[in-house]
Design a protein around this motif. Structure first.
Motif, PDB file in Angstrom:
ATOM      1  N   UNK A  81      58.397  49.538 -34.721  1.00  0.00           N
ATOM      2  CA  UNK A  81      58.234  50.882 -35.891  1.00  0.00           C
ATOM      3  C   UNK A  81      56.653  51.925 -34.764  1.00  0.00           C
ATOM      4  N   UNK A  82      57.125  52.910 -35.209  1.00  0.00           N
ATOM      5  CA  UNK A  82      55.642  53.741 -34.354  1.00  0.00           C
ATOM      6  C   UNK A  82      54.745  53.969 -35.710  1.00  0.00           C
ATOM      7  N   UNK A  83      53.992  54.525 -35.784  1.00  0.00           N
ATOM      8  CA  UNK A  83      52.832  54.822 -37.066  1.00  0.00           C
ATOM      9  C   UNK A  83      52.071  55.950 -36.714  1.00  0.00           C
ATOM     10  N   UNK A  84      51.691  57.391 -36.702  1.00  0.00           N
ATOM     11  CA  UNK A  84      49.929  57.676 -36.723  1.00  0.00           C
ATOM     12  C   UNK A  84      49.432  57.877 -37.539  1.00  0.00           C
ATOM     13  N   UNK A  85      48.042  57.166 -36.900  1.00  0.00           N
ATOM     14  CA  UNK A  85      46.877  57.384 -38.025  1.00  0.00           C
ATOM     15  C   UNK A  85      45.537  57.666 -36.741  1.00  0.00           C
ATOM     16  N   UNK A  86      44.948  58.622 -37.365  1.00  0.00           N
ATOM     17  CA  UNK A  86      43.673  58.733 -36.769  1.00  0.00           C
ATOM     18  C   UNK A  86      43.890  59.448 -35.612  1.00  0.00           C
ATOM     19  N   UNK A  87      44.991  60.295 -35.204  1.00  0.00           N
ATOM     20  CA  UNK A  87      45.237  61.305 -34.504  1.00  0.00           C
ATOM     21  C   UNK A  87      46.000  59.894 -33.164  1.00  0.00           C
ATOM     22  N   UNK A  88      46.304  58.754 -33.391  1.00  0.00           N
ATOM     23  CA  UNK A  88      46.802  57.881 -33.094  1.00  0.00           C
ATOM     24  C   UNK A  88      48.396  56.932 -32.724  1.00  0.00           C
ATOM     25  N   UNK A  89      49.069  56.191 -32.254  1.00  0.00           N
ATOM     26  CA  UNK A  89      50.272  55.717 -32.430  1.00  0.00           C
ATOM     27  C   UNK A  89      49.862  54.970 -32.226  1.00  0.00           C
ATOM     28  N   UNK A  90      50.421  54.120 -33.610  1.00  0.00           N
ATOM     29  CA  UNK A  90      49.962  52.544 -33.256  1.00  0.00           C
ATOM     30  C   UNK A  90      51.641  52.347 -33.407  1.00  0.00           C
ATOM     31  N   UNK A  91      51.681  50.992 -32.285  1.00  0.00           N
ATOM     32  CA  UNK A  91      53.508  50.386 -32.264  1.00  0.00           C
ATOM     33  C   UNK A  91      52.951  48.931 -33.234  1.00  0.00           C
ATOM     34  N   UNK A  92      54.139  48.156 -34.455  1.00  0.00           N
ATOM     35  CA  UNK A  92      53.949  47.723 -34.653  1.00  0.00           C
ATOM     36  C   UNK A  92      55.534  46.431 -34.308  1.00  0.00           C
ATOM     37  N   UNK A  93      55.086  45.490 -34.299  1.00  0.00           N
ATOM     38  CA  UNK A  93      56.543  44.563 -33.697  1.00  0.00           C
ATOM     39  C   UNK A  93      56.765  43.536 -35.027  1.00  0.00           C
ATOM     40  N   UNK A  94      57.910  43.348 -35.200  1.00  0.00           N
ATOM     41  CA  UNK A  94      58.017  42.009 -36.404  1.00  0.00           C
ATOM     42  C   UNK A  94      58.624  41.085 -35.778  1.00  0.00           C
ATOM     43  N   UNK A  95      58.274  39.725 -36.406  1.00  0.00           N
ATOM     44  CA  UNK A  95      59.003  38.747 -36.336  1.00  0.00           C
ATOM     45  C   UNK A  95      60.999  38.869 -35.735  1.00  0.00           C
ATOM     46  N   UNK A  96      61.204  37.974 -34.439  1.00  0.00           N
ATOM     47  CA  UNK A  96      62.914  37.507 -34.164  1.00  0.00           C
ATOM     48  C   UNK A  96      63.342  36.274 -35.288  1.00  0.00           C
TER      49      UNK A  96
END
Length: 688
Positions: free
Chosen positions: A659-674
């Motif tokens: 998933x991607x999230x916008x925080x403090x004018x940046x785009x953060x990518x979060x990965x999850x365990x398989x």
């Protein structure tokens, strides 16, 4: 119902989860590109509930149950260990519980995206209920009570396959009282009125027998129009189907516009916004034209009602959307394939009269998928699926690199001989890359002989000879007719079969193998494994055939079974399927004579391909449909093989996406365990 019968529908016990690796490519994007990718990913996933509704309308409470049960009051993922401990059930039962929920999310339904068959939990409804009750969530308990029957029903009256309601199957595209004749009647009307069926569903009033054609739009206050059908029945075209989802999709598209890389992208997004807002078929076509003109973007995306695989009639499309980053190194190989496309296309087994007047070299890229909102992610894509666009503007071919390369350490390969196994493991993915490239190139080939509204033909009816009859062409597409509308439910499988045959027909040429950097013995090994892999795919395809309904549940597998049949009938012992024993159980192994690929196997496939193309090009649906049904019919002597295939079947991979999230004018990518937990958490945090 007996346990043996119930076991047929059990969810897979140990599904191989694979994390969709995209972070290195995402991190190389600029902030503007990351924001574009983020909003287009949101737009794609906002259609999640549309996919569920289209597949099985009764499944939505199951999705809501999963999201509710695994979310805390702040909408975050709960600690599943606490839920397990509170439930008091065994570790095995709780693992089965997690597996069912994760597999539902992977397929976005309780019907398999690859096979169209229902699956149920491996635990009793009492155990399932016990876990839900232990959560203490009144909403989750209420949702379980609503969905319990749908989760578990597999009795004689249950509908366990996707298909026409009239045949006792399930679909979200039609109300249960719609007949095949109703669909054909409405289809005539749609062709006459030039209304695209892609983003529609069809319902019939039980009291008046009048129809409603529901169009997916963000706006619901658009004027509804009523028409009379040929038989006097009334049909109303109404707007606002899937409205809440479409509103969110359109809003995300609008948010992406400021981050478009160029004018073509901007216009594409504006047309997407228009079609998702008011349902315009013209706007969707225009969006695809602009998409085709947006060459070599750093972030590639396509979205909408795209593929018609799941509609039993083969004309209404499932929602999907993907966002991906270009793999520049891998794309160089595909660009070499494209630059030589005219030469390779000239080798196809039909004359220039049956090839497009102007070959528009396709834009061919290798992508690393960031997100893909769909029930089942493919390995390659050829888009758009609009013949009125592709016949003029060409198409884009896409190979999804991180889908092809994804592996599971526990993966097994039944039916491959021991002496072939090491070579098979080494070259399976590499040969599949060549196959996907030539397959997708194949989708962009072939002319459709047609007549426009003014009676003008795009071919010379006095001169063009049908090579199958030796006579002048007698059939072609009339105004309003398309390949999908004429070949109906088999159209998708038929076209996949045509593309697979093109791959097998072209790949024996050394110059194509050299494009992918394979020469000498390695090129021969790649070719051998490609043919062996196709033969194995045709054999494992039997899992997706239902002998009772005499129905195929997956378009690609029906196609691959047809090709296996062709290769087996090629003669001279090119392919033999021999009985053997594996781990004390009956099995079979494939013997393919690699020395006969070019002289026996490839010519047989090429001859079959020629027939597929001519029937398609001439719009000869009567003979084309019968030819394909004959080629994919499963005779009783194959049933024993099917039992062996099912006994040896391997669970299909499930991809856990970021998933991607916008925080403090940046785009953060979060990965999850398989894992099953990672799959569930990714959807909890996606909040769709």
């Amino acid at each position: 119902m007996s346990n043996a019968t119930a076991e047929q529908y059990f969810a897979d016990e140990k599904i191989p989860f694979s994390r969709l690796e995209a972070k290195p490519f995402f991190e190389n994007l600029t902030l503007k590109e990351k924001k574009y990718a983020h909003f287009m990913s949101r737009a794609a996933f906002e259609g999640t509930r549309i996919i569920i509704e289209q597949t099985n309308p009764r499944a939505m409470p199951i999705y809501d149950l999963i999201i509710t049960l695994f979310s805390d009051e702040q909408g975050k993922m709960i600690d599943t260990n606490i839920l397990h401990k509170a439930s008091g059930v065994s570790k095995e039962d709780f693992d089965h519980f997690l597996q069912y929920n994760a597999q539902f999310l992977s397929n976005l339904s309780n019907y398999k995206s690859f096979g169209d068959e229902k699956f149920i939990p491996r635990i009793s409804s009492e155990t399932f209920k016990k876990i839900v009750q232990s959560s203490g969530s009144e909403k989750a308990i209420e949702l379980f009570n609503q969905s319990c029957e749908e989760i578990y029903s597999i009795g004689p009256s249950a509908r366990t396959l996707l298909g026409f309601p009239e045949d006792g199957h399930v679909t979200g595209y039609y109300s249960e009282n719609i007949t095949k004749e109703d669909i054909k009647l409405v289809e005539e009307f749609l062709q006459k009125e030039k209304i695209s069926p892609l983003n529609t569903r069809l319902f019939k009033d039980t009291n008046t027998n009048d129809f409603t054609l529901a169009v997916a739009t963000a706006k619901s206050d658009l004027p509804s129009n009523a028409y009379k059908l040929r038989n006097g029945q009334s049909i109303k075209v109404s707007y606002g189907d899937h409205q809440l989802c479409m509103e969110k999709v359109a809003a995300a598209i609008k948010s992406a516009i400021p981050f478009a890389a160029n004018e073509n992208q901007k216009k594409m997004l504006e047309e997407y916004y228009n079609t998702f807002t008011d349902g315009s078929g013209r706007a969707y076509s225009d969006s695809q034209r602009y998409w085709l003109q947006d060459l070599n973007p750093r972030v590639e995306t396509n979205i909408g009602f795209v593929e018609t695989y799941r509609d039993p009639q083969g004309v209404r499309a499932e929602w999907e959307g993907f966002v991906a980053m270009v793999n520049q190194e891998q794309t160089k190989k595909f660009n070499r394939l494209v630059s030589n496309a005219p030469l390779f296309v000239s080798r196809l087994p039909w004359g220039k009269e049956f090839e497009r007047d102007t070959l528009n070299p396709p834009d061919f890229t290798s992508l690393e998928v960031l997100s893909f909102a769909t029930g089942g992610i493919p390995a390659g894509i050829n888009l758009p699926n609009l013949s009125e666009v592709t016949q003029i503007y060409g198409s884009k071919n896409v190979s999804l690199g991180n889908i092809i390369s994804a592996q599971s350490p526990d993966e097994k390969f039944p039916f491959i001989r021991e002496e072939d196994l090491e070579l098979y493991k080494k070259y399976r993915n590499l040969s599949f890359e060549v196959q996907v490239g030539t397959h997708e190139l194949g989708h962009g080939t072939g002319k459709l002989l047609s007549e426009d509204e003014n009676g003008n033909l795009n071919f010379d009816s006095e001169r063009v000879i049908n090579p199958l009859t030796g006579e002048r062409v007698q059939t072609w597409y009339k105004p309003g007719q398309t390949f999908n509308s004429e070949f109906k439910s088999i159209a998708s499988s038929y076209e996949e079969c045509r593309a697979e045959c093109i791959a097998l027909s072209l790949s024996p040429h050394n110059d194509i193998l050299k494009i992918f950097d394979y020469e000498g013995q390695e090129a021969e090994d790649i070719l051998y494994i490609m043919y062996l892999n196709m033969a194995r795919a045709g054999l494992t395809a039997l899992e997706f055939y239902n002998p009772e309904a005499k129905k195929w549940g997956q378009a690609h597998m029906q196609a691959r079974y047809a090709i296996l049949n062709v290769m087996m009938k090629a003669g001279d012992d090119f392919i033999r399927i021999k009985p053997c024993t594996v781990d004390g159980k009956k099995s079979v192994e494939i013997h393919l004579d690699r020395k006969k690929i070019r002289e026996i196997g490839a010519p047989a496939v090429t001859d079959f391909l020629r027939k597929l193309q001519i029937f398609k090009a001439t719009g000869d649906s009567k003979n084309g449909i019968q030819f394909y049904l004959d080629s994919t019919s499963v005779h009783e002597e194959w049933y024993a093989l099917r039992d062996i295939v099912i006994d040896s079947k391997q669970p299909r991979k499930a991809f856990v996406q970021c998933n991607t999230f916008i925080k403090d004018n940046d785009v953060l990518l979060t990965e999850y365990e398989a894992s099953a937990i990672g799959m569930i958490q990714s959807y909890i945090e996606r909040r769709v």
